[in-house]
Design a protein around this motif. Structure first.
Motif, PDB file in Angstrom:
ATOM      1  N   TYR A  27       0.804  -1.227   0.000  1.00  0.00           N
ATOM      2  CA  TYR A  27       0.000   0.000   0.000  1.00  0.00           C
ATOM      3  C   TYR A  27       0.836   1.277   0.000  1.00  0.00           C
ATOM      4  CZ  TYR A  27      -4.113  -2.834   1.161  1.00  0.00           C
ATOM      5  OH  TYR A  27      -5.134  -3.741   1.140  1.00  0.00           O
ATOM      6  N   MET A  34       4.879 -10.231  -1.721  1.00  0.00           N
ATOM      7  CA  MET A  34       4.339 -11.606  -1.827  1.00  0.00           C
ATOM      8  C   MET A  34       3.134 -11.603  -2.769  1.00  0.00           C
ATOM      9  SD  MET A  34       2.383 -12.364   1.814  1.00  0.00           S
ATOM     10  CE  MET A  34       3.745 -12.068   2.914  1.00  0.00           C
ATOM     11  N   ASP A  40      -3.645 -13.407   1.010  1.00  0.00           N
ATOM     12  CA  ASP A  40      -5.030 -13.731   1.394  1.00  0.00           C
ATOM     13  C   ASP A  40      -5.089 -14.976   2.284  1.00  0.00           C
ATOM     14  OD1 ASP A  40      -5.941 -11.576  -0.030  1.00  0.00           O
ATOM     15  OD2 ASP A  40      -6.487 -12.721  -1.809  1.00  0.00           O
ATOM     16  N   SER A  85     -12.641  -0.404   3.196  1.00  0.00           N
ATOM     17  CA  SER A  85     -12.452  -1.456   2.204  1.00  0.00           C
ATOM     18  C   SER A  85     -13.793  -2.186   1.995  1.00  0.00           C
ATOM     19  CB  SER A  85     -11.379  -2.407   2.727  1.00  0.00           C
ATOM     20  OG  SER A  85     -11.135  -3.427   1.826  1.00  0.00           O
ATOM     21  N   GLU A 117     -22.029  -4.860  -9.380  1.00  0.00           N
ATOM     22  CA  GLU A 117     -21.095  -4.073 -10.197  1.00  0.00           C
ATOM     23  C   GLU A 117     -19.832  -4.885 -10.399  1.00  0.00           C
ATOM     24  OE1 GLU A 117     -20.276  -0.446  -8.060  1.00  0.00           O
ATOM     25  OE2 GLU A 117     -22.408  -0.056  -7.776  1.00  0.00           O
ATOM     26  N   ARG A 140      -7.430   6.564  -0.679  1.00  0.00           N
ATOM     27  CA  ARG A 140      -8.111   5.914   0.445  1.00  0.00           C
ATOM     28  C   ARG A 140      -7.253   5.922   1.712  1.00  0.00           C
ATOM     29  NH1 ARG A 140      -9.410  -0.427   0.286  1.00  0.00           N
ATOM     30  NH2 ARG A 140      -7.246  -0.499   0.923  1.00  0.00           N
ATOM     31  N   GLU A 177     -13.026   4.407  -8.632  1.00  0.00           N
ATOM     32  CA  GLU A 177     -11.783   3.659  -8.810  1.00  0.00           C
ATOM     33  C   GLU A 177     -10.959   4.240  -9.952  1.00  0.00           C
ATOM     34  OE1 GLU A 177     -11.631   1.471  -6.510  1.00  0.00           O
ATOM     35  OE2 GLU A 177     -10.048   0.060  -7.052  1.00  0.00           O
ATOM     36  N   ARG A 204      -3.102  -2.794 -10.723  1.00  0.00           N
ATOM     37  CA  ARG A 204      -3.528  -2.103  -9.502  1.00  0.00           C
ATOM     38  C   ARG A 204      -2.355  -1.377  -8.828  1.00  0.00           C
ATOM     39  NH1 ARG A 204      -6.608  -4.816  -4.356  1.00  0.00           N
ATOM     40  NH2 ARG A 204      -6.969  -2.868  -3.318  1.00  0.00           N
ATOM     41  N   LYS A 296     -24.075  -4.673  -3.779  1.00  0.00           N
ATOM     42  CA  LYS A 296     -24.437  -3.618  -2.811  1.00  0.00           C
ATOM     43  C   LYS A 296     -25.942  -3.576  -2.639  1.00  0.00           C
ATOM     44  CE  LYS A 296     -20.593  -0.824  -4.444  1.00  0.00           C
ATOM     45  NZ  LYS A 296     -20.128   0.314  -5.231  1.00  0.00           N
TER      46      LYS A 296
END
Ligand code: NAD
Length: 337
Positions: A27, A34, A40, A85, A117, A140, A177, A204, A296
């Motif tokens: 971030y 990794m 995750d 998040s 979405e 963010r 985004e 990303r 959502k």
């Protein structure tokens, strides 16, 4: 409840440290150390231990926070409404459990209506407009506080500098985004290799790294794009002068934003599944990367009743695709929104 063995306590400390180091590299430095699947898996291991032994949870545990602290070279700005998040589900069973969780918080039984979405694999931004003019763009960050990157945000062509239409509220906040189209990502990595710079791990990280460049001219060359997905209009009537998320998305489009065209209103678990399965296949034809779908609740008063956990809204969830390699070639890029 049984006490955790000292071996388990050691394992917890080690997991926390590994995840903290990886999150900082990911971030703040935009250079992961990794693979996401490894991150995750370790994250879920830690979550499972913390669920069994809640007293092992520390406030700085990666399960208790979003992203990482803003980098020191930018001015920190506190988000007026947290930019958290999303909780994740990796299977439809997990999705169904999430549905049951929000449902049990309510006194009455509700037939849910969702907006599905695409989950765009980029970097979240919060944009503030005053009297229709873009005055601030913030990352963010850790969800409470982000980095002010207004000059960089102004280089993104799909972000209007002035909102379109009439009766624009005095203050508008838009979230969405920022992302690098796949073709641009590949060009950028080819150029970096030619210049002997390390390539970006994925679009990303490239988007996040680009947004946090100190020179807006470099940002402009990289041609980021932006899809909007949240609208707040703080006023005497509250933040959300519309009743549904669907209306908010339409309003965003009317204000001049790109809103991803592949959204869909659904009313059952089967329809969620069909949308997920359709886009798990069709995503390969898109000129940008998506790593799942976001579901959502459509009803905004219901969203407001459910609120947030300490890192995610209770009214939305990301249903992620299994990990996959980034394609090496893509067809022509054309955005129809
Ligand atoms: P996330 O990427 O799973 O989901 C939340 C984000 O989705 C939001 O902040 C928003 O930016 C984005 N988003 C995209 N489309 C959206 C839409 N339509 N509506 C709402 N939001 C949308 O969560 P995260 O906290 O940003 O990151 C976790 C991910 O990062 C995990 O997959 C993890 O693997 C990866 N990660 C990897 C490492 C590593 O070392 N490799 C370290 C930390 C995190």
């Amino acid at each position: 409840m049984s006490q955790p063995s000292s071996q388990l306590q050691d394992q917890t400390r080690k997991l926390r440290q590994q995840l903290q180091e990886a999150a900082h590299a990911y971030y703040v430095l935009d250079a992961p150390i990794m693979e996401d699947e490894v991150y995750d898996r370790l994250y879920r291991d830690l979550q499972a231990i913390e669920q069994d032994y809640p007293h092992l949870i520390t406030p700085d545990s990666p399960t208790q926070r979003v992203g990482d602290k803003p980098a020191a070279q930018f001015t920190s700005v506190r988000h007026t409404i947290p930019l958290y998040s999303l909780d994740n589900a990796f299977t439809l069973e997990e999705f169904a459990r999430w549905q049951e969780r929000w449902q049990t918080r309510l006194e009455e039984r509700i037939t849910p209506e969702y907006i599905c979405e695409l989950k765009i694999d980029g970097s979240a931004l919060a944009l503030t407009y005053e009297d229709g003019v873009l005055v601030r763009g913030v990352t963010r960050g850790d969800g409470e506080t982000g980095e002010e990157i207004t000059p960089n945000v102004k280089t993104i062509r799909s972000i209007p500098l002035r909102l379109q239409g009439e009766k624009i509220p005095p203050r508008v906040e838009v979230r969405g985004e920022a992302f690098l189209p796949l073709e641009t990502f590949e060009r950028l990595n080819r150029e970096r290799q030619e210049n002997q710079d390390p390539p970006f791990a994925n679009p990303r990280n490239a988007a996040a790294g680009t947004l946090r460049q100190l020179d807006p001219q470099i940002v402009a060359q990289r041609q980021l794009q932006f899809f909007a997905y949240t609208l707040y209009c703080p006023s005497d009537e509250g933040d959300r002068p519309f009743k549904t998320h669907q209306e908010a998305l339409q309003r965003l489009q009317d204000l001049g934003f790109w809103v991803n065209p592949h959204r869909q209103r659904v009313q059952s678990l089967q329809e969620v599944q069909a949308y997920y399965e359709q886009w798990e296949q069709q995503r390969r034809e898109l000129p940008y990367l998506t790593d799942g779908v976001v579901v959502k609740l459509n009803d905004i008063p219901l969203q407001e009743r459910l609120g947030f956990t300490q890192k995610a809204p209770r009214w939305a969830i990301a249903l992620k695709y299994p990990a996959e390699e980034v394609p090496t070639t893509v067809e022509s890029v054309s955005f129809q929104v």
